[in-house]
Design a protein around this motif. Structure first.
Motif, PDB file in Angstrom:
ATOM      1  N   VAL A 141      -5.053   2.905   2.169  1.00 44.18           N
ATOM      2  CA  VAL A 141      -5.082   2.950   0.709  1.00 44.18           C
ATOM      3  C   VAL A 141      -6.406   3.505   0.198  1.00 44.18           C
ATOM      4  N   PHE A 142      -7.531   3.125   0.845  1.00 42.90           N
ATOM      5  CA  PHE A 142      -8.830   3.610   0.370  1.00 42.90           C
ATOM      6  C   PHE A 142      -8.909   5.133   0.467  1.00 42.90           C
ATOM      7  N   LYS A 143      -8.283   5.685   1.508  1.00 41.96           N
ATOM      8  CA  LYS A 143      -8.287   7.138   1.681  1.00 41.96           C
ATOM      9  C   LYS A 143      -7.409   7.810   0.627  1.00 41.96           C
ATOM     10  N   ILE A 144      -6.268   7.181   0.319  1.00 45.89           N
ATOM     11  CA  ILE A 144      -5.366   7.725  -0.703  1.00 45.89           C
ATOM     12  C   ILE A 144      -6.069   7.766  -2.057  1.00 45.89           C
ATOM     13  N   LYS A 145      -6.766   6.671  -2.393  1.00 46.72           N
ATOM     14  CA  LYS A 145      -7.460   6.616  -3.683  1.00 46.72           C
ATOM     15  C   LYS A 145      -8.557   7.669  -3.774  1.00 46.72           C
ATOM     16  N   LYS A 146      -9.174   7.956  -2.640  1.00 44.71           N
ATOM     17  CA  LYS A 146     -10.256   8.944  -2.623  1.00 44.71           C
ATOM     18  C   LYS A 146      -9.710  10.365  -2.743  1.00 44.71           C
ATOM     19  N   LEU A 147      -8.630  10.658  -1.979  1.00 46.36           N
ATOM     20  CA  LEU A 147      -8.081  12.010  -1.964  1.00 46.36           C
ATOM     21  C   LEU A 147      -7.155  12.281  -3.146  1.00 46.36           C
ATOM     22  N   PHE A 148      -6.433  11.242  -3.580  1.00 51.41           N
ATOM     23  CA  PHE A 148      -5.429  11.422  -4.633  1.00 51.41           C
ATOM     24  C   PHE A 148      -5.590  10.313  -5.682  1.00 51.41           C
ATOM     25  N   PRO A 149      -6.598  10.403  -6.509  1.00 47.62           N
ATOM     26  CA  PRO A 149      -6.862   9.332  -7.479  1.00 47.62           C
ATOM     27  C   PRO A 149      -5.736   9.116  -8.482  1.00 47.62           C
ATOM     28  N   GLU A 150      -4.844  10.095  -8.627  1.00 46.96           N
ATOM     29  CA  GLU A 150      -3.738   9.951  -9.578  1.00 46.96           C
ATOM     30  C   GLU A 150      -2.603   9.072  -9.052  1.00 46.96           C
ATOM     31  N   VAL A 151      -2.642   8.732  -7.768  1.00 51.28           N
ATOM     32  CA  VAL A 151      -1.577   7.921  -7.174  1.00 51.28           C
ATOM     33  C   VAL A 151      -1.668   6.476  -7.660  1.00 51.28           C
ATOM     34  N   VAL A 152      -0.519   5.920  -8.065  1.00 57.46           N
ATOM     35  CA  VAL A 152      -0.434   4.515  -8.483  1.00 57.46           C
ATOM     36  C   VAL A 152      -0.119   3.675  -7.246  1.00 57.46           C
ATOM     37  N   VAL A 153      -0.944   2.667  -6.973  1.00 61.99           N
ATOM     38  CA  VAL A 153      -0.781   1.832  -5.782  1.00 61.99           C
ATOM     39  C   VAL A 153      -0.265   0.455  -6.203  1.00 61.99           C
ATOM     40  N   LEU A 154       0.880   0.055  -5.649  1.00 65.32           N
ATOM     41  CA  LEU A 154       1.514  -1.214  -6.013  1.00 65.32           C
ATOM     42  C   LEU A 154       1.634  -2.130  -4.798  1.00 65.32           C
ATOM     43  N   PRO A 155       1.652  -3.448  -5.016  1.00 59.82           N
ATOM     44  CA  PRO A 155       1.880  -4.397  -3.918  1.00 59.82           C
ATOM     45  C   PRO A 155       3.376  -4.561  -3.635  1.00 59.82           C
ATOM     46  N   HIS A 156       3.695  -5.228  -2.509  1.00 64.09           N
ATOM     47  CA  HIS A 156       5.088  -5.518  -2.165  1.00 64.09           C
ATOM     48  C   HIS A 156       5.649  -6.639  -3.035  1.00 64.09           C
ATOM     49  N   HIS A 157       6.961  -6.588  -3.252  1.00 64.43           N
ATOM     50  CA  HIS A 157       7.698  -7.700  -3.865  1.00 64.43           C
ATOM     51  C   HIS A 157       9.012  -7.839  -3.088  1.00 64.43           C
ATOM     52  N   PHE A 158       8.935  -8.497  -1.922  1.00 66.72           N
ATOM     53  CA  PHE A 158      10.088  -8.536  -1.032  1.00 66.72           C
ATOM     54  C   PHE A 158      11.288  -9.257  -1.640  1.00 66.72           C
ATOM     55  N   ASP A 159      11.023 -10.242  -2.500  1.00 68.23           N
ATOM     56  CA  ASP A 159      12.148 -10.930  -3.132  1.00 68.23           C
ATOM     57  C   ASP A 159      12.954  -9.965  -4.003  1.00 68.23           C
ATOM     58  N   LEU A 160      12.263  -9.019  -4.641  1.00 74.52           N
ATOM     59  CA  LEU A 160      12.942  -8.003  -5.450  1.00 74.52           C
ATOM     60  C   LEU A 160      13.789  -7.095  -4.565  1.00 74.52           C
ATOM     61  N   TYR A 161      13.233  -6.652  -3.434  1.00 72.56           N
ATOM     62  CA  TYR A 161      13.963  -5.746  -2.542  1.00 72.56           C
ATOM     63  C   TYR A 161      15.205  -6.428  -1.974  1.00 72.56           C
ATOM     64  N   GLU A 162      15.060  -7.694  -1.600  1.00 70.10           N
ATOM     65  CA  GLU A 162      16.196  -8.433  -1.052  1.00 70.10           C
ATOM     66  C   GLU A 162      17.274  -8.649  -2.107  1.00 70.10           C
ATOM     67  N   ASP A 163      16.853  -8.869  -3.352  1.00 64.99           N
ATOM     68  CA  ASP A 163      17.821  -9.078  -4.427  1.00 64.99           C
ATOM     69  C   ASP A 163      18.629  -7.810  -4.689  1.00 64.99           C
ATOM     70  N   ILE A 164      17.962  -6.662  -4.732  1.00 60.88           N
ATOM     71  CA  ILE A 164      18.672  -5.399  -4.964  1.00 60.88           C
ATOM     72  C   ILE A 164      19.570  -5.073  -3.776  1.00 60.88           C
ATOM     73  N   SER A 165      19.085  -5.351  -2.559  1.00 55.17           N
ATOM     74  CA  SER A 165      19.902  -5.123  -1.368  1.00 55.17           C
ATOM     75  C   SER A 165      21.164  -5.976  -1.410  1.00 55.17           C
ATOM     76  N   ARG A 166      21.016  -7.236  -1.797  1.00 59.28           N
ATOM     77  CA  ARG A 166      22.173  -8.140  -1.879  1.00 59.28           C
ATOM     78  C   ARG A 166      23.164  -7.649  -2.939  1.00 59.28           C
ATOM     79  N   LYS A 167      22.646  -7.168  -4.057  1.00 62.30           N
ATOM     80  CA  LYS A 167      23.530  -6.677  -5.117  1.00 62.30           C
ATOM     81  C   LYS A 167      24.270  -5.411  -4.683  1.00 62.30           C
ATOM     82  N   LEU A 168      23.619  -4.584  -3.865  1.00 63.85           N
ATOM     83  CA  LEU A 168      24.315  -3.407  -3.331  1.00 63.85           C
ATOM     84  C   LEU A 168      25.515  -3.838  -2.502  1.00 63.85           C
ATOM     85  N   HIS A 169      25.319  -4.834  -1.650  1.00 68.16           N
ATOM     86  CA  HIS A 169      26.415  -5.289  -0.800  1.00 68.16           C
ATOM     87  C   HIS A 169      27.564  -5.841  -1.644  1.00 68.16           C
TER      88      HIS A 169
END
Length: 414
Positions: free
Chosen positions: A62-90
């Motif tokens: 991430v530190f390298k990304i911020k240095k080379l591409f400062p315009e990139v938005v860096v977000l944390p994980h939200h696994f509960d969100l991913y699992e919820d969308i996956s369950r809804k797909l099924h």
């Protein structure tokens, strides 16, 4: 009237930049911008297409990304969100397919049976409906593939990412897709195997399928031979259903006659039994439905469909037959030979989640199921035929009219 497809097809859904897409479903203002997920891990775990175009790769610090591409938005994980969308797909897919295999949090397979394809208007309409429902309800996109085998379906879903929809329904379609797929992009071929295949002048998936079978069997592990056969159109790998059965959105029961019958009493009796079997499975899972579709299939392999919507959710075959019988009779053409019937319960929800109405009709419909549940216990102990509804007995079939008599041998699948 739809013509039935003879063979099963295989469906594959692959999430497009899945973790990022899930985050953007909650933060739509970031769409079109370079975004990565991985702030909490210190490396890029998932990237948007815009971030990939800048040169961000999986695993980049991430530190390298911020240095080379400062315009990139860096977000944390939200696994509960991913699992919820996956369950809804099924849940969405279970309203189209009976057999679904969860392959990973962002991928799944399904078996597309001939009736399921025909019921939804054919392959193109089926796939389009799935894609539109996913986008509308989940606010993310999946690339979809449909083909003769599991491996071909997986290959198809990767061809036109993102938001692709690829169907390989002919040998010509398959050849074009195989030719366009590099050898190192084939599901099931590891990095260590790729150099060996390249040395043997197998640069594409098509080259791989054309290589002598005997040499593949002799020089490589067994799974590679299975993969070659799958990519050549031979169905070997099966869909391994592993979803919660209470999450399914439809249950169907069908019966096939041998020989085909022109006797409307025979046909209506089988539709009644279809209803009994489907409802019994729903009750076992404590599921109820308020939308019922049914069909007859002629000896010329043509389907006729109709459906009804009920005021209350139920799994009572009596209530269902009262609703569908008048329409079902109209599906039977005079002197037309019918070879199979089917009943499908749609919009399944759990009994405990049914919304109650002001006048208590829905509560009564659920409470009345205790009679059928008691009958289920007797059937489990003494066999399915220990208790049957009168409409399912040939001599008591109450639905008109009667054409020619005909014997039937049923092969029932639930």
């Amino acid at each position: 009237m739809q013509k039935e497809r003879a063979d099963n097809l295989y469906f594959h859904a692959d999430g497009d930049s899945f973790f990022v897409a899930c985050e953007l479903s909650l933060r739509p203002e970031l769409k079109g911008k370079p975004v990565i997920v991985g702030a909490d891990r210190g490396i890029a775990v998932a990237m948007s297409m815009e971030a990939k175009k800048l040169g961000v790769t999986r695993g980049m610090p991430v530190f390298k990304i911020k240095k080379l591409f400062p315009e990139v938005v860096v977000l944390p994980h939200h696994f509960d969100l991913y699992e919820d969308i996956s369950r809804k797909l099924h849940q969405i897919l279970s309203s189209y397919f009976r057999e679904i295999e969860v392959y990973s949090i962002d991928e799944c397979f399904a078996l597309a049976q001939p009736f399921e394809v025909t019921y939804h208007g054919g392959e193109r309409k089926l796939m389009t409906a799935i894609r539109e429902e996913i986008e509308k309800k989940l606010k993310v996109t999946y690339s979809l593939g449909l083909a003769r085998t599991k491996a071909l379906a997986k290959l198809a879903s990767k061809l036109e990412k993102p938001n692709g929809l690829v169907m390989l329904l002919s040998k010509e379609d398959e050849t074009r897709a195989l030719t366009a797929t590099p050898i190192d992009d084939i599901w099931g071929i590891g990095r260590r195997t790729v150099p060996r295949l390249l040395e043997l002048r197998m640069k594409t998936a098509h080259d791989f399928t054309e290589y002598p079978v005997a040499k593949i069997a002799r020089d490589f592990p067994g799974p590679l031979l299975v993969l070659q056969k799958e990519l050549s159109g031979e169905q070997i790998l099966e869909v391994e259903s592993n979803t919660d059965p209470r999450d399914q959105k439809s249950i169907q029961s069908t019966a096939t006659f041998r020989p085909a019958s022109t006797d409307s009493k025979v046909v209506m009796r089988e539709i009644s039994e279809n209803s009994e079997h489907a409802c019994a499975e729903a009750r076992e899972l404590h599921l109820v439905s308020n939308k019922i579709s049914f069909f007859v299939k002629t000896s010329e392999f043509k389907y006729r469909f109709d459906e009804v919507r009920l005021e209350e959710f139920t799994a009572d075959p009596g209530a269902i037959m009262d609703a569908i019988a008048p329409k079902a009779v109209k599906l039977l053409g005079k002197k037309e030979r019918i070879r199979s019937t089917g009943v499908i319960l749609h919009n399944l929800i759990r009994e405990e989640e049914v919304p109650l109405d002001l006048f208590g009709k829905q509560k009564k419909a659920i409470d009345d199921l205790v009679i059928e549940e008691t009958a289920d216990k007797i059937r489990k102990k003494f066999g399915h035929d220990a208790i049957k509804r009168a409409a399912s007995l040939s001599k008591n079939a109450k639905y008109p009219p009667h054409h020619d008599s005909g014997s039937s041998f049923k092969k029932r699948n639930i």
